[in-house]
Write a protein that holds these residues in place. Structure first.
Motif, PDB file in Angstrom:
ATOM      1  N   ARG A  93       0.779  -1.266   0.013  1.00 27.05           N
ATOM      2  CA  ARG A  93      -0.012   0.011   0.186  1.00 27.05           C
ATOM      3  C   ARG A  93       1.007   1.266  -0.097  1.00 27.05           C
ATOM      4  O   ARG A  93       0.319   2.494   0.015  1.00 27.05           O
ATOM      5  N   GLU A  94       2.052   0.934   0.090  1.00 28.21           N
ATOM      6  CA  GLU A  94       3.062   2.347   0.122  1.00 28.21           C
ATOM      7  C   GLU A  94       3.246   2.863  -1.230  1.00 28.21           C
ATOM      8  O   GLU A  94       2.937   2.165  -2.370  1.00 28.21           O
ATOM      9  N   SER A  95       3.588   4.158  -1.366  1.00 27.47           N
ATOM     10  CA  SER A  95       3.788   4.656  -2.826  1.00 27.47           C
ATOM     11  C   SER A  95       5.171   4.257  -2.855  1.00 27.47           C
ATOM     12  O   SER A  95       5.914   3.838  -2.079  1.00 27.47           O
ATOM     13  N   ASP A  96       5.357   4.460  -4.345  1.00 21.86           N
ATOM     14  CA  ASP A  96       6.895   3.941  -4.955  1.00 21.86           C
ATOM     15  C   ASP A  96       7.823   5.028  -4.369  1.00 21.86           C
ATOM     16  O   ASP A  96       7.468   5.855  -3.773  1.00 21.86           O
ATOM     17  N   GLY A  97       9.191   4.492  -4.531  1.00 19.78           N
ATOM     18  CA  GLY A  97      10.307   5.276  -3.989  1.00 19.78           C
ATOM     19  C   GLY A  97      11.191   4.570  -3.112  1.00 19.78           C
ATOM     20  O   GLY A  97      12.121   4.883  -2.823  1.00 19.78           O
ATOM     21  N   HIS A  98      10.584   3.460  -2.438  1.00 21.87           N
ATOM     22  CA  HIS A  98      11.580   2.723  -1.489  1.00 21.87           C
ATOM     23  C   HIS A  98      11.973   1.462  -2.162  1.00 21.87           C
ATOM     24  O   HIS A  98      11.394   0.942  -2.890  1.00 21.87           O
ATOM     25  N   GLY A  99      13.188   1.119  -1.843  1.00 25.81           N
ATOM     26  CA  GLY A  99      13.678  -0.063  -2.311  1.00 25.81           C
ATOM     27  C   GLY A  99      13.450  -1.106  -1.589  1.00 25.81           C
ATOM     28  O   GLY A  99      12.619  -1.169  -0.788  1.00 25.81           O
ATOM     29  N   PRO A 100      13.940  -2.743  -1.801  1.00 24.57           N
ATOM     30  CA  PRO A 100      13.369  -3.691  -1.120  1.00 24.57           C
ATOM     31  C   PRO A 100      13.990  -3.553   0.122  1.00 24.57           C
ATOM     32  O   PRO A 100      14.997  -2.964   0.629  1.00 24.57           O
ATOM     33  N   MET A 101      12.905  -3.958   1.321  1.00 22.65           N
ATOM     34  CA  MET A 101      13.329  -3.879   2.755  1.00 22.65           C
ATOM     35  C   MET A 101      14.168  -5.036   3.327  1.00 22.65           C
ATOM     36  O   MET A 101      13.664  -6.002   3.154  1.00 22.65           O
ATOM     37  N   ALA A 102      15.314  -4.764   3.656  1.00 17.53           N
ATOM     38  CA  ALA A 102      15.858  -5.850   4.414  1.00 17.53           C
ATOM     39  C   ALA A 102      15.427  -6.401   5.761  1.00 17.53           C
ATOM     40  O   ALA A 102      15.235  -5.657   6.658  1.00 17.53           O
ATOM     41  N   VAL A 103      14.953  -7.435   5.804  1.00 16.83           N
ATOM     42  CA  VAL A 103      14.359  -8.201   6.904  1.00 16.83           C
ATOM     43  C   VAL A 103      14.816  -9.488   7.540  1.00 16.83           C
ATOM     44  O   VAL A 103      15.704 -10.236   6.609  1.00 16.83           O
ATOM     45  N   VAL A 104      15.132  -9.498   8.717  1.00 18.82           N
ATOM     46  CA  VAL A 104      15.276 -10.816   9.306  1.00 18.82           C
ATOM     47  C   VAL A 104      14.039 -11.296   9.795  1.00 18.82           C
ATOM     48  O   VAL A 104      13.289 -10.898  10.520  1.00 18.82           O
ATOM     49  N   VAL A 105      13.763 -12.561   9.617  1.00 18.58           N
ATOM     50  CA  VAL A 105      12.479 -13.221   9.881  1.00 18.58           C
ATOM     51  C   VAL A 105      12.918 -14.316  11.255  1.00 18.58           C
ATOM     52  O   VAL A 105      13.889 -15.029  11.310  1.00 18.58           O
ATOM     53  N   THR A 106      12.191 -14.083  12.318  1.00 16.26           N
ATOM     54  CA  THR A 106      12.161 -14.839  13.548  1.00 16.26           C
ATOM     55  C   THR A 106      11.131 -16.302  13.206  1.00 16.26           C
ATOM     56  O   THR A 106       9.866 -15.942  12.839  1.00 16.26           O
ATOM     57  N   VAL A 107      11.664 -17.414  13.630  1.00 17.72           N
ATOM     58  CA  VAL A 107      10.887 -18.485  13.292  1.00 17.72           C
ATOM     59  C   VAL A 107      10.576 -19.422  14.594  1.00 17.72           C
ATOM     60  O   VAL A 107      11.467 -20.181  15.169  1.00 17.72           O
ATOM     61  N   PRO A 108       9.942 -18.778  15.669  1.00 16.16           N
ATOM     62  CA  PRO A 108       9.558 -19.609  17.043  1.00 16.16           C
ATOM     63  C   PRO A 108       9.083 -20.887  16.912  1.00 16.16           C
ATOM     64  O   PRO A 108       9.396 -21.762  18.001  1.00 16.16           O
ATOM     65  N   GLY A 109       8.509 -21.444  15.791  1.00 17.67           N
ATOM     66  CA  GLY A 109       7.822 -22.376  15.846  1.00 17.67           C
ATOM     67  C   GLY A 109       8.819 -23.735  15.627  1.00 17.67           C
ATOM     68  O   GLY A 109       8.332 -24.884  15.667  1.00 17.67           O
ATOM     69  N   GLY A 110       9.976 -23.387  15.271  1.00 20.22           N
ATOM     70  CA  GLY A 110      11.028 -24.518  15.149  1.00 20.22           C
ATOM     71  C   GLY A 110      11.419 -24.699  13.611  1.00 20.22           C
ATOM     72  O   GLY A 110      10.884 -24.099  12.782  1.00 20.22           O
ATOM     73  N   PRO A 111      12.351 -25.600  13.414  1.00 14.53           N
ATOM     74  CA  PRO A 111      12.889 -26.189  12.260  1.00 14.53           C
ATOM     75  C   PRO A 111      12.025 -26.259  11.093  1.00 14.53           C
ATOM     76  O   PRO A 111      11.911 -25.830   9.798  1.00 14.53           O
ATOM     77  N   ASP A 112      10.827 -26.927  11.342  1.00 15.03           N
ATOM     78  CA  ASP A 112       9.886 -27.441  10.143  1.00 15.03           C
ATOM     79  C   ASP A 112       9.342 -25.936   9.610  1.00 15.03           C
ATOM     80  O   ASP A 112       8.661 -26.082   8.503  1.00 15.03           O
ATOM     81  N   ALA A 113       9.066 -24.872  10.245  1.00 15.41           N
ATOM     82  CA  ALA A 113       8.657 -23.572   9.744  1.00 15.41           C
ATOM     83  C   ALA A 113       9.556 -22.904   8.934  1.00 15.41           C
ATOM     84  O   ALA A 113       8.971 -21.731   8.441  1.00 15.41           O
ATOM     85  N   VAL A 114      10.967 -23.224   8.903  1.00 17.60           N
ATOM     86  CA  VAL A 114      11.745 -22.443   8.100  1.00 17.60           C
ATOM     87  C   VAL A 114      11.336 -22.148   6.681  1.00 17.60           C
ATOM     88  O   VAL A 114      11.374 -21.102   6.073  1.00 17.60           O
ATOM     89  N   GLY A 115      11.168 -23.414   5.823  1.00 16.34           N
ATOM     90  CA  GLY A 115      10.936 -23.323   4.540  1.00 16.34           C
ATOM     91  C   GLY A 115       9.727 -22.356   4.183  1.00 16.34           C
ATOM     92  O   GLY A 115       9.601 -21.582   3.425  1.00 16.34           O
ATOM     93  N   PRO A 116       8.539 -22.509   4.869  1.00 15.62           N
ATOM     94  CA  PRO A 116       7.457 -21.761   4.351  1.00 15.62           C
ATOM     95  C   PRO A 116       7.601 -20.339   4.793  1.00 15.62           C
ATOM     96  O   PRO A 116       7.236 -19.183   4.009  1.00 15.62           O
TER      97      PRO A 116
END
Length: 282
Positions: free
Chosen positions: A61-84
């Motif tokens: 929903r943002e207007s243009d002008g921003h490049g890709p946002m660098a993110v770190v994803v936390t996966v508290p559910g454990g290893p099986d949730a990494v792929g999704p």
């Protein structure tokens, strides 16, 4: 020396407790940090796997002008949730995955590392959050044969979520001895060791930096615990100021970053202690 010691040290965990910023505030604030005079100290934006869809919707929903946002994803559910989780980020060109942090039950560090190997794209880092209830040296030994790093929880919303000086010193010592870089999450709200109004005993991030320095210099966990216990702000700041650039590089090679729900507050702590100059306003 400050650039070497504090560069990208403060991962932006505004979405997480106790800050719990709404997405509509956290994302613009993160962009403002990156556009500000202290951008070099700011790490990537942290988001849990359960809120990736919300982040994607907001960015769409943002207007243009921003490049890709660098993110770190936390996966508290454990290893099986990494792929999704990885697939959800990689499906959106508005996001750039820089790391995944996955929680591992005791003895499951190797399994978590295997899932990171399977799903992480080239250039993204992997962190395995180790359980305080497990055998940290054994888990770190398992990680030492991989390309992945460790994550320690140093606080939370209840007193028992905060490890004492001796416990944290043993964890840091084990990581340094195993040659496994680490990051921390939760509880490092201030620069120096202190007691909160709620009665929580919280570590200072400067204490953790100094304790890491003592360990990479060959000290044992007892000496590191003493450094973690130091509540004298001017003394801690003076010891930080005595580090050389080479010291800072070796410390940050081991202690990579920590998540903070406020990027501003820890930086202002450094200003008050004289460890950073005040930001110019003109």
């Amino acid at each position: 020396m400050s650039d070497a010691l504090y560069a990208h040290l403060f991962d932006d965990a505004a979405l997480f407790p106790p800050g719990n910023a709404p997405m509509g505030e956290a994302v613009p604030a993160h962009r403002a940090h990156l556009a500000g005079r202290r951008a070099r100290y700011v790490g990537p934006f942290l988001v849990s796997d359960g809120r990736i869809a919300e982040l994607r919707t907001f960015l769409s929903r943002e207007s243009d002008g921003h490049g890709p946002m660098a993110v770190v994803v936390t996966v508290p559910g454990g290893p099986d949730a990494v792929g999704p989780a990885v697939a959800a980020v990689r499906a959106d060109p508005a996001l750039r995955l820089v790391a995944v942090e996955v929680a591992a039950e005791p003895g499951r560090a190797a399994a978590a590392a295997e899932q990171l190997d399977r799903h992480l794209p080239e250039g993204a880092e992997g962190y395995v959050e180790l359980s305080r209830a497990g055998d940290a040296p054994a888990d770190l030994a398992a990680l030492s044969t991989t390309r992945h790093q460790a994550k320690y929880r140093t606080g939370g919303l209840v007193p028992e979520a905060h490890p004492g000086e001796a416990e944290l010193a043993r964890l840091l010592h084990a990581a340094v001895a195993a040659g496994v870089p680490f990051k921390c999450t939760a509880g490092l709200h201030r620069a120096v060791r202190h007691t909160t109004a709620e009665g929580f005993e919280q570590h200072g991030f400067l204490n953790v930096l100094l304790a890491t320095h003592t360990l990479v210099s060959g000290a044992g966990p007892e000496e590191a615990a003493g450094v973690l216990a130091d509540r004298d702000g001017p003394s801690v700041a003076a010891r930080i100021g005595a580090l050389t650039r080479e010291d800072a590089v070796s410390v940050r090679r081991a202690f990579r970053s920590f998540g903070t729900c406020s990027v501003t507050e820890p930086l202002e702590d450094l200003v008050v202690l004289g460890a950073l100059p005040a930001a110019r306003t003109h």
